[in-house]
Design a protein around this motif. Sequence first.
Motif, PDB file in Angstrom:
ATOM      1  N   PHE A 120      24.291  -3.493 -31.139  1.00  0.00           N
ATOM      2  CA  PHE A 120      25.518  -3.842 -31.850  1.00  0.00           C
ATOM      3  C   PHE A 120      26.712  -3.984 -30.902  1.00  0.00           C
ATOM      4  N   CYS A 121      26.477  -3.860 -29.605  1.00  0.00           N
ATOM      5  CA  CYS A 121      27.591  -3.800 -28.649  1.00  0.00           C
ATOM      6  C   CYS A 121      27.633  -5.035 -27.759  1.00  0.00           C
ATOM      7  N   ALA A 122      28.809  -5.643 -27.658  1.00  0.00           N
ATOM      8  CA  ALA A 122      28.961  -6.879 -26.877  1.00  0.00           C
ATOM      9  C   ALA A 122      28.656  -6.660 -25.404  1.00  0.00           C
ATOM     10  N   PHE A 161      36.653   7.371 -21.937  1.00  0.00           N
ATOM     11  CA  PHE A 161      35.683   6.534 -21.230  1.00  0.00           C
ATOM     12  C   PHE A 161      34.836   5.835 -22.279  1.00  0.00           C
ATOM     13  N   MET A 162      35.476   4.856 -22.929  1.00  0.00           N
ATOM     14  CA  MET A 162      34.795   4.118 -23.995  1.00  0.00           C
ATOM     15  C   MET A 162      34.900   2.623 -23.770  1.00  0.00           C
ATOM     16  N   GLY A 163      35.173   2.239 -22.550  1.00  0.00           N
ATOM     17  CA  GLY A 163      35.215   0.813 -22.228  1.00  0.00           C
ATOM     18  C   GLY A 163      33.806   0.322 -21.916  1.00  0.00           C
ATOM     19  N   MET A 164      33.716  -0.606 -20.983  1.00  0.00           N
ATOM     20  CA  MET A 164      32.401  -1.152 -20.651  1.00  0.00           C
ATOM     21  C   MET A 164      31.593  -0.146 -19.840  1.00  0.00           C
ATOM     22  N   GLY A 165      30.300  -0.092 -20.133  1.00  0.00           N
ATOM     23  CA  GLY A 165      29.411   0.729 -19.319  1.00  0.00           C
ATOM     24  C   GLY A 165      29.073   2.075 -19.919  1.00  0.00           C
ATOM     25  N   GLU A 166      28.078   2.700 -19.332  1.00  0.00           N
ATOM     26  CA  GLU A 166      27.673   4.039 -19.747  1.00  0.00           C
ATOM     27  C   GLU A 166      28.103   5.007 -18.636  1.00  0.00           C
ATOM     28  N   VAL A 196      34.878  11.817 -22.316  1.00  0.00           N
ATOM     29  CA  VAL A 196      33.801  10.973 -21.810  1.00  0.00           C
ATOM     30  C   VAL A 196      32.849  10.711 -22.977  1.00  0.00           C
ATOM     31  N   SER A 197      32.635   9.439 -23.249  1.00  0.00           N
ATOM     32  CA  SER A 197      31.773   9.056 -24.368  1.00  0.00           C
ATOM     33  C   SER A 197      30.449   8.548 -23.819  1.00  0.00           C
ATOM     34  N   THR A 198      29.374   9.106 -24.322  1.00  0.00           N
ATOM     35  CA  THR A 198      28.054   8.713 -23.816  1.00  0.00           C
ATOM     36  C   THR A 198      27.095   8.382 -24.954  1.00  0.00           C
ATOM     37  N   SER A 199      26.157   7.516 -24.658  1.00  0.00           N
ATOM     38  CA  SER A 199      25.094   7.243 -25.605  1.00  0.00           C
ATOM     39  C   SER A 199      24.124   8.404 -25.642  1.00  0.00           C
ATOM     40  N   LEU A 221      26.329   8.547 -31.647  1.00  0.00           N
ATOM     41  CA  LEU A 221      25.089   8.943 -32.321  1.00  0.00           C
ATOM     42  C   LEU A 221      24.534   7.798 -33.194  1.00  0.00           C
ATOM     43  N   HIS A 222      25.316   7.371 -34.154  1.00  0.00           N
ATOM     44  CA  HIS A 222      24.982   6.251 -35.049  1.00  0.00           C
ATOM     45  C   HIS A 222      23.781   6.461 -35.966  1.00  0.00           C
ATOM     46  N   SER A 223      22.866   7.329 -35.565  1.00  0.00           N
ATOM     47  CA  SER A 223      21.813   7.739 -36.494  1.00  0.00           C
ATOM     48  C   SER A 223      21.217   9.035 -35.978  1.00  0.00           C
ATOM     49  N   LEU A 292      33.871   8.616 -37.893  1.00  0.00           N
ATOM     50  CA  LEU A 292      33.268   7.406 -38.456  1.00  0.00           C
ATOM     51  C   LEU A 292      34.093   6.221 -37.975  1.00  0.00           C
ATOM     52  N   ILE A 293      33.491   5.373 -37.152  1.00  0.00           N
ATOM     53  CA  ILE A 293      34.270   4.255 -36.625  1.00  0.00           C
ATOM     54  C   ILE A 293      33.920   2.956 -37.325  1.00  0.00           C
ATOM     55  N   GLU A 294      34.930   2.147 -37.409  1.00  0.00           N
ATOM     56  CA  GLU A 294      34.773   0.857 -38.084  1.00  0.00           C
ATOM     57  C   GLU A 294      33.926  -0.055 -37.201  1.00  0.00           C
ATOM     58  N   TYR A 295      33.060  -0.833 -37.812  1.00  0.00           N
ATOM     59  CA  TYR A 295      32.257  -1.771 -37.028  1.00  0.00           C
ATOM     60  C   TYR A 295      33.085  -3.000 -36.681  1.00  0.00           C
ATOM     61  N   ASN A 296      33.019  -3.379 -35.426  1.00  0.00           N
ATOM     62  CA  ASN A 296      33.689  -4.600 -34.996  1.00  0.00           C
ATOM     63  C   ASN A 296      32.636  -5.655 -34.743  1.00  0.00           C
ATOM     64  N   PRO A 297      32.575  -6.643 -35.610  1.00  0.00           N
ATOM     65  CA  PRO A 297      31.503  -7.638 -35.498  1.00  0.00           C
ATOM     66  C   PRO A 297      31.537  -8.319 -34.141  1.00  0.00           C
ATOM     67  N   ILE A 298      30.362  -8.543 -33.589  1.00  0.00           N
ATOM     68  CA  ILE A 298      30.309  -9.223 -32.296  1.00  0.00           C
ATOM     69  C   ILE A 298      29.599 -10.564 -32.401  1.00  0.00           C
ATOM     70  N   ASP A 299      29.011 -10.835 -33.545  1.00  0.00           N
ATOM     71  CA  ASP A 299      28.325 -12.130 -33.621  1.00  0.00           C
ATOM     72  C   ASP A 299      28.159 -12.621 -35.054  1.00  0.00           C
ATOM     73  N   CYS A 339      36.401  -1.330 -29.952  1.00  0.00           N
ATOM     74  CA  CYS A 339      35.121  -0.759 -29.506  1.00  0.00           C
ATOM     75  C   CYS A 339      34.009  -1.785 -29.595  1.00  0.00           C
ATOM     76  N   GLY A 340      33.255  -1.928 -28.538  1.00  0.00           N
ATOM     77  CA  GLY A 340      32.068  -2.771 -28.582  1.00  0.00           C
ATOM     78  C   GLY A 340      32.360  -4.247 -28.445  1.00  0.00           C
ATOM     79  N   GLN A 341      33.640  -4.610 -28.382  1.00  0.00           N
ATOM     80  CA  GLN A 341      33.968  -6.042 -28.282  1.00  0.00           C
ATOM     81  C   GLN A 341      34.256  -6.460 -26.847  1.00  0.00           C
TER      82      GLN A 341
HETATM   83  N1  SAH Z   1      28.426   3.791 -23.330  1.00  0.00           N
HETATM   84  C1  SAH Z   1      29.335   4.720 -23.894  1.00  0.00           C
HETATM   85  C2  SAH Z   1      30.773   4.252 -23.933  1.00  0.00           C
HETATM   86  C3  SAH Z   1      31.064   2.812 -24.332  1.00  0.00           C
HETATM   87  S1  SAH Z   1      30.970   2.348 -26.020  1.00  0.00           S
HETATM   88  C4  SAH Z   1      28.874   5.146 -25.255  1.00  0.00           C
HETATM   89  O1  SAH Z   1      27.898   4.614 -25.728  1.00  0.00           O
HETATM   90  O2  SAH Z   1      29.462   6.048 -25.835  1.00  0.00           O
HETATM   91  C5  SAH Z   1      32.274   3.141 -26.869  1.00  0.00           C
HETATM   92  C6  SAH Z   1      31.978   3.340 -28.353  1.00  0.00           C
HETATM   93  O3  SAH Z   1      32.003   2.105 -29.073  1.00  0.00           O
HETATM   94  C7  SAH Z   1      30.615   3.944 -28.603  1.00  0.00           C
HETATM   95  O4  SAH Z   1      30.707   4.943 -29.562  1.00  0.00           O
HETATM   96  C8  SAH Z   1      29.833   2.764 -29.134  1.00  0.00           C
HETATM   97  O5  SAH Z   1      28.727   3.155 -29.876  1.00  0.00           O
HETATM   98  C9  SAH Z   1      30.884   2.054 -29.932  1.00  0.00           C
HETATM   99  N2  SAH Z   1      30.581   0.650 -30.240  1.00  0.00           N
HETATM  100  C10 SAH Z   1      29.829  -0.209 -29.523  1.00  0.00           C
HETATM  101  N3  SAH Z   1      29.811  -1.421 -30.111  1.00  0.00           N
HETATM  102  C11 SAH Z   1      30.567  -1.326 -31.222  1.00  0.00           C
HETATM  103  C12 SAH Z   1      30.960  -2.244 -32.244  1.00  0.00           C
HETATM  104  N4  SAH Z   1      30.577  -3.506 -32.212  1.00  0.00           N
HETATM  105  N5  SAH Z   1      31.770  -1.795 -33.218  1.00  0.00           N
HETATM  106  C13 SAH Z   1      32.199  -0.520 -33.234  1.00  0.00           C
HETATM  107  N6  SAH Z   1      31.883   0.390 -32.312  1.00  0.00           N
HETATM  108  C14 SAH Z   1      31.070  -0.007 -31.305  1.00  0.00           C
END
Ligand code: SAH
Length: 346
Positions: A120-122, A161-166, A196-199, A221-223, A292-299, A339-341
Amino acid sequence: MEIKKKDVRALTKEQLRDFFEGQGDKPFRGNQVYEWLWQKGAHSFDIMTNLSKITRDMLEANFVINHIKVDLMQRSSDGTIKNAVRLHDDLVVESVLIPTKTRTTACVSSQVGCSLDCRFCATSRLKRMRNLNPDEIYDQVVAIDNESRLYFDRPLSNIVFMGMGEPLMNYKNVIKAIDMITSPEGLGMSPKRIIVSTSGVPKLIKRMADEEVRFKLAVSLHSAIDEIRTSIMPFNATFTLSDLRESLIYWYEKTKSRITYEYVVWKGINDKKKDVDALVDFCRFAPSKVNLIEYNPIDDGEFQQASNATIDMYVETLEKNGITVTVRRSRGKDIDAACGQLANKS
Ligand code: SAH
């Protein structure tokens, strides 16, 4: 053949002191250069005016100062600013300034591209090109601090640390960058204001705990159900939820620092009662809260944000079970800074 000069900021203070000693000069010069580089953000040796011209020329002959360049700054209608950050080798990452009434938060990148494959992440669509160096992470923070002072009349207050990358896949450099950001010899920021945000890389979460880091931890987490998490975050097949859980218990035992779980609710993916129940269970073993974060559509709509009623169901169930939950609205969507865009268009 031209000799490739070394980036002077790859050197520790001790190494800089040793360098000067090796040149027959006073080690103390190393401290002076270090201060120019980190605290004063010098981009050239020429401005290091407490050093002689000969010393500055000698530095110039031996080193370069690689610094980032903010290529393109976009401002969202909600005040969010996105920087396209050009690195010395012409690769580009993005960082974001998120203003609220009381805070300015910098959202910084840790890698060019990403090694993970969250569907779900750009950013996951770019392959991982390389890790960022500590100074490249540090410079993103400095650039946003400057923008915060310029446009909002106040210094930067928080970093995520929620930009690009892990970040944990670039462990050493991220830790080094945070050391400089929090050091009085750098920006002197409190580690409590850094997340610091990690998968979720269990081994490295344990390592952070062992090293007694003082920043905060967020886990995307997401699930809380392996099968579902693996289908949207394929690396979960290797780094399973039970390993993640064990590492988070360890983290909390060592740090006593509450964990934040980031969670998007998608239609048809994790919008059932069993999904919330699994999340509630996952939250029980260590003090935590859910964002709970809002989904940002990427496609084209493969993933769709669940309905408000579903989000309400999550909130109610979590609260009923005594778990703190916040619902976060996205910022900067109109400039693809949410996030994710990141890397959606560039
Ligand atoms: N790799 C790290 C940090 C980058 S992502 C991590 O996974 O935490 C930052 C956050 O944005 C993460 O919680 C990620 O799951 C979330 N995210 C990724 N794509 C997204 C999207 N399209 N809409 C909303 N959140 C998204």
